[in-house]
Design an enzyme around this catalytic site. Structure first.
Site, PDB file in Angstrom:
ATOM      1  N   GLY A 167     106.790 -14.417  38.853  1.00 17.69           N
ATOM      2  CA  GLY A 167     107.140 -14.176  37.451  1.00 17.69           C
ATOM      3  C   GLY A 167     106.136 -14.807  36.501  1.00 17.69           C
ATOM      4  O   GLY A 167     105.016 -15.123  36.897  1.00 17.69           O
ATOM      5  N   LEU A 181     104.686 -13.239  34.126  1.00 17.90           N
ATOM      6  CA  LEU A 181     103.639 -12.238  34.363  1.00 17.90           C
ATOM      7  C   LEU A 181     102.555 -12.273  33.297  1.00 17.90           C
ATOM      8  O   LEU A 181     102.827 -12.482  32.119  1.00 17.90           O
ATOM      9  CB  LEU A 181     104.263 -10.834  34.411  1.00 17.90           C
ATOM     10  CG  LEU A 181     105.317 -10.601  35.493  1.00 17.90           C
ATOM     11  CD1 LEU A 181     105.754  -9.132  35.495  1.00 17.90           C
ATOM     12  CD2 LEU A 181     104.830 -11.013  36.872  1.00 17.90           C
ATOM     13  N   GLY A 185      96.792 -10.502  35.087  1.00 19.94           N
ATOM     14  CA  GLY A 185      96.428 -10.520  36.511  1.00 19.94           C
ATOM     15  C   GLY A 185      97.500  -9.829  37.334  1.00 19.94           C
ATOM     16  O   GLY A 185      97.221  -8.932  38.143  1.00 19.94           O
ATOM     17  N   HIS A 186      98.755 -10.229  37.112  1.00 16.43           N
ATOM     18  CA  HIS A 186      99.864  -9.575  37.823  1.00 16.43           C
ATOM     19  C   HIS A 186      99.918  -8.090  37.475  1.00 16.43           C
ATOM     20  O   HIS A 186     100.132  -7.245  38.338  1.00 16.43           O
ATOM     21  CB  HIS A 186     101.208 -10.197  37.410  1.00 16.43           C
ATOM     22  CG  HIS A 186     101.348 -11.660  37.687  1.00 16.43           C
ATOM     23  ND1 HIS A 186     101.451 -12.607  36.682  1.00 16.43           N
ATOM     24  CD2 HIS A 186     101.433 -12.362  38.847  1.00 16.43           C
ATOM     25  CE1 HIS A 186     101.594 -13.802  37.211  1.00 16.43           C
ATOM     26  NE2 HIS A 186     101.573 -13.695  38.524  1.00 16.43           N
ATOM     27  N   GLN A 215     107.463 -23.265  48.609  1.00 22.98           N
ATOM     28  CA  GLN A 215     106.009 -23.453  48.539  1.00 22.98           C
ATOM     29  C   GLN A 215     105.591 -24.519  47.540  1.00 22.98           C
ATOM     30  O   GLN A 215     104.407 -24.715  47.291  1.00 22.98           O
ATOM     31  CB  GLN A 215     105.291 -22.130  48.266  1.00 22.98           C
ATOM     32  CG  GLN A 215     105.509 -21.558  46.885  1.00 22.98           C
ATOM     33  CD  GLN A 215     104.950 -20.146  46.768  1.00 22.98           C
ATOM     34  OE1 GLN A 215     105.486 -19.210  47.352  1.00 22.98           O
ATOM     35  NE2 GLN A 215     103.853 -19.997  46.037  1.00 22.98           N
ATOM     36  N   VAL A 227      91.548 -11.313  37.533  1.00 25.54           N
ATOM     37  CA  VAL A 227      91.470 -10.953  36.117  1.00 25.54           C
ATOM     38  C   VAL A 227      91.273 -12.241  35.321  1.00 25.54           C
ATOM     39  O   VAL A 227      91.952 -13.249  35.573  1.00 25.54           O
ATOM     40  CB  VAL A 227      92.748 -10.221  35.656  1.00 25.54           C
ATOM     41  CG1 VAL A 227      92.688  -9.917  34.162  1.00 25.54           C
ATOM     42  CG2 VAL A 227      92.933  -8.937  36.454  1.00 25.54           C
ATOM     43  N   LEU A 245      93.142 -15.930  34.799  1.00 25.28           N
ATOM     44  CA  LEU A 245      94.529 -15.959  34.308  1.00 25.28           C
ATOM     45  C   LEU A 245      95.416 -16.610  35.354  1.00 25.28           C
ATOM     46  O   LEU A 245      95.264 -16.386  36.546  1.00 25.28           O
ATOM     47  CB  LEU A 245      95.011 -14.542  34.017  1.00 25.28           C
ATOM     48  CG  LEU A 245      94.268 -13.793  32.924  1.00 25.28           C
ATOM     49  CD1 LEU A 245      94.957 -12.458  32.625  1.00 25.28           C
ATOM     50  CD2 LEU A 245      94.204 -14.617  31.642  1.00 25.28           C
ATOM     51  N   SER A 298      99.668 -18.321  35.548  1.00 24.18           N
ATOM     52  CA  SER A 298     100.899 -18.677  34.837  1.00 24.18           C
ATOM     53  C   SER A 298     100.840 -20.133  34.379  1.00 24.18           C
ATOM     54  O   SER A 298     101.457 -20.505  33.389  1.00 24.18           O
ATOM     55  CB  SER A 298     102.118 -18.468  35.743  1.00 24.18           C
ATOM     56  OG  SER A 298     102.127 -17.138  36.228  1.00 24.18           O
ATOM     57  N   ARG A 299     100.077 -20.947  35.111  1.00 28.74           N
ATOM     58  CA  ARG A 299     100.008 -22.377  34.772  1.00 28.74           C
ATOM     59  C   ARG A 299      99.054 -22.658  33.607  1.00 28.74           C
ATOM     60  O   ARG A 299      99.023 -23.786  33.113  1.00 28.74           O
ATOM     61  CB  ARG A 299      99.611 -23.201  35.995  1.00 28.74           C
ATOM     62  CG  ARG A 299     100.713 -23.222  37.048  1.00 28.74           C
ATOM     63  CD  ARG A 299     100.402 -24.143  38.205  1.00 28.74           C
ATOM     64  NE  ARG A 299     101.553 -24.364  39.059  1.00 28.74           N
ATOM     65  CZ  ARG A 299     101.771 -23.761  40.237  1.00 28.74           C
ATOM     66  NH1 ARG A 299     100.897 -22.881  40.702  1.00 28.74           N
ATOM     67  NH2 ARG A 299     102.857 -24.023  40.937  1.00 28.74           N
TER      68      ARG A 299
HETATM   69  P1  AMP Z   1     101.902 -15.815  41.429  1.00 29.92           P
HETATM   70  O1  AMP Z   1     102.941 -15.276  40.504  1.00 29.92           O
HETATM   71  O2  AMP Z   1     101.012 -16.818  40.794  1.00 29.92           O
HETATM   72  O3  AMP Z   1     102.470 -16.229  42.756  1.00 29.92           O
HETATM   73  O4  AMP Z   1     100.929 -14.597  41.744  1.00 29.92           O
HETATM   74  C1  AMP Z   1     101.420 -13.380  42.232  1.00 29.92           C
HETATM   75  C2  AMP Z   1     100.256 -12.500  42.634  1.00 29.92           C
HETATM   76  O5  AMP Z   1      99.423 -12.283  41.503  1.00 29.92           O
HETATM   77  C3  AMP Z   1      99.380 -13.138  43.716  1.00 29.92           C
HETATM   78  O6  AMP Z   1      98.978 -12.148  44.642  1.00 29.92           O
HETATM   79  C4  AMP Z   1      98.217 -13.653  42.920  1.00 29.92           C
HETATM   80  O7  AMP Z   1      97.019 -13.746  43.662  1.00 29.92           O
HETATM   81  C5  AMP Z   1      98.090 -12.593  41.842  1.00 29.92           C
HETATM   82  N1  AMP Z   1      97.372 -13.142  40.682  1.00 29.92           N
HETATM   83  C6  AMP Z   1      97.635 -14.286  40.020  1.00 29.92           C
HETATM   84  N2  AMP Z   1      96.711 -14.509  39.040  1.00 29.92           N
HETATM   85  C7  AMP Z   1      95.846 -13.458  39.116  1.00 29.92           C
HETATM   86  C8  AMP Z   1      94.660 -13.107  38.409  1.00 29.92           C
HETATM   87  N3  AMP Z   1      94.179 -13.847  37.412  1.00 29.92           N
HETATM   88  N4  AMP Z   1      94.019 -11.965  38.767  1.00 29.92           N
HETATM   89  C9  AMP Z   1      94.480 -11.194  39.774  1.00 29.92           C
HETATM   90  N5  AMP Z   1      95.595 -11.472  40.480  1.00 29.92           N
HETATM   91  C10 AMP Z   1      96.263 -12.590  40.163  1.00 29.92           C
END
Ligand code: AMP
Length: 311
Positions: free
Chosen positions: A45, A47, A50-51, A75, A193, A201, A203-204
């Protein structure tokens, strides 16, 4: 291909949010029976673009697109930001829907880890270095990732799962999991992205003050300097790392790690040769940020190499 709102495959285009596994399976059953392809974008989430790039890729390639939103407690290590991780399901639903997601799957923790849950999936080797180094987050981090992703794959039974290169080690762990357990899903890894100024990008990133965000730009700069160093003909790992390191130093960043490893299996390398992963992690303020770049000598692929190249 833009989503076609009149397509029979878009019956769920209202992007319903489902909570239970039984409900998810029942909702996907007609599409599966009709032989339609199902794409899954697993996320925690909060989002961002990137997502959403993953959702768009899934939309282009699959007839049904499922986005999962689950902040996976397994995790996070003790002291990490599980309690404060940004959550805004209504916003996420709107964003995913706008990119053409058909279904959101946002299970409560007890649906994923019911009472008595006592199984872990552990991918050896790949999980004990970089982010999984015992002195850092530890193997438990990727065991938590592998376990929840394995469960999500079994819950949604997607044909394709979309992951980001941003989490390169995670993508490798999941690819190995799929290969070793013969999971019937294709893994597609999509490019990182970035904001226009180069910050990957995450979420943190929302934890960063404006000043911290400015310092965080040094991560991508360090990766770029390393890339330039290799392009200029340097291939010794130590020299390439020193160039990247000096960029971090100038921003006052002490990385948790800055390492060059083989992009196929994360084995250590002495020289940049073939596809080499330069990966960095650093704490900046309250945020633990990661970034990476594939360095190649000569013309090579920009992403992690395709399956089968890691032996
Ligand atoms: P997360 O919500 O951080 O667990 O990420 C979910 C998915 O989004 C994972 O496959 C991440 O690698 C991908 N993701 C996170 N940040 C980016 C980004 N900046 N560009 C592309 N994919 C991303």
């Amino acid at each position: 291909m833009a989503p076609n709102p009149d397509s029979p495959t878009t019956h769920a285009r209202a992007a319903k949010t489902l909570r239970g596994v039984a409900e998810l399976r029942a909702t996907l059953a007609p599409a599966r029976r009709a032989g339609q392809s199902i794409g899954l974008v697993p996320t925690m989430g909060a989002l961002h673009e990137g997502h959403l790039s993953l959702v768009r890729r899934a939309r282009e390639q699959c007839e049904v697109v499922v986005v999962s939103l689950f902040v996976n407690p397994a995790q996070f290590s003790t002291g990490e930001d599980l309690g404060t991780y940004p959550r805004d399901e209504a916003r996420d639903a709107g964003l995913a829907r706008a990119q053409g997601a058909d279904l959101l799957f946002a299970p409560p923790p007890e649906e994923v880890y019911p009472d008595g849950f006592d199984t872990a999936v552990s991918v050896g080797g790949l999980n004990g270095v970089l982010c999984g180094d015992p002195g850092r987050r530890g193997r438990e981090h990727f065991d938590g990732v592998a376990t929840v992703v394995c469960k999500l794959f079994n819950m949604a039974q997607p044909d394709v799962a979309y992951l980001g290169q941003k989490d390169a080690q995670q993508a490798l762990v999941i690819r190995r999991l799929v290969r070793d357990l013969n999971l019937p899903v294709r893994i597609e890894v999509c490019p990182t992205v970035r904001d226009p100024d180069g910050l990957a990008l995450s979420s943190r990133n929302s934890y960063l003050s404006p000043l911290e965000r400015e310092r965080a730009l040094a991560l991508n700069r360090a990766l770029a300097v390393a890339d330039d160093t290799v392009a200029a003909g340097e291939d010794e790992a130590a020299a390439v790392l020193a160039a990247a390191r000096s960029e971090l130093d100038s921003a006052g960043i002490e990385p948790e790690y800055l390492e060059l490893r083989s992009a196929g299996d994360l084995s250590p390398v002495e020289r940049v040769n073939g596809s080499t992963l330069l990966a960095v992690a650093a704490r900046i303020g309250r945020a633990r940020l990661i970034d990476n770049r594939i360095l190649t000598r000569g013309a090579g692929p920009a992403g992690i190499p395709p399956e089968g190249d890691d032996e």
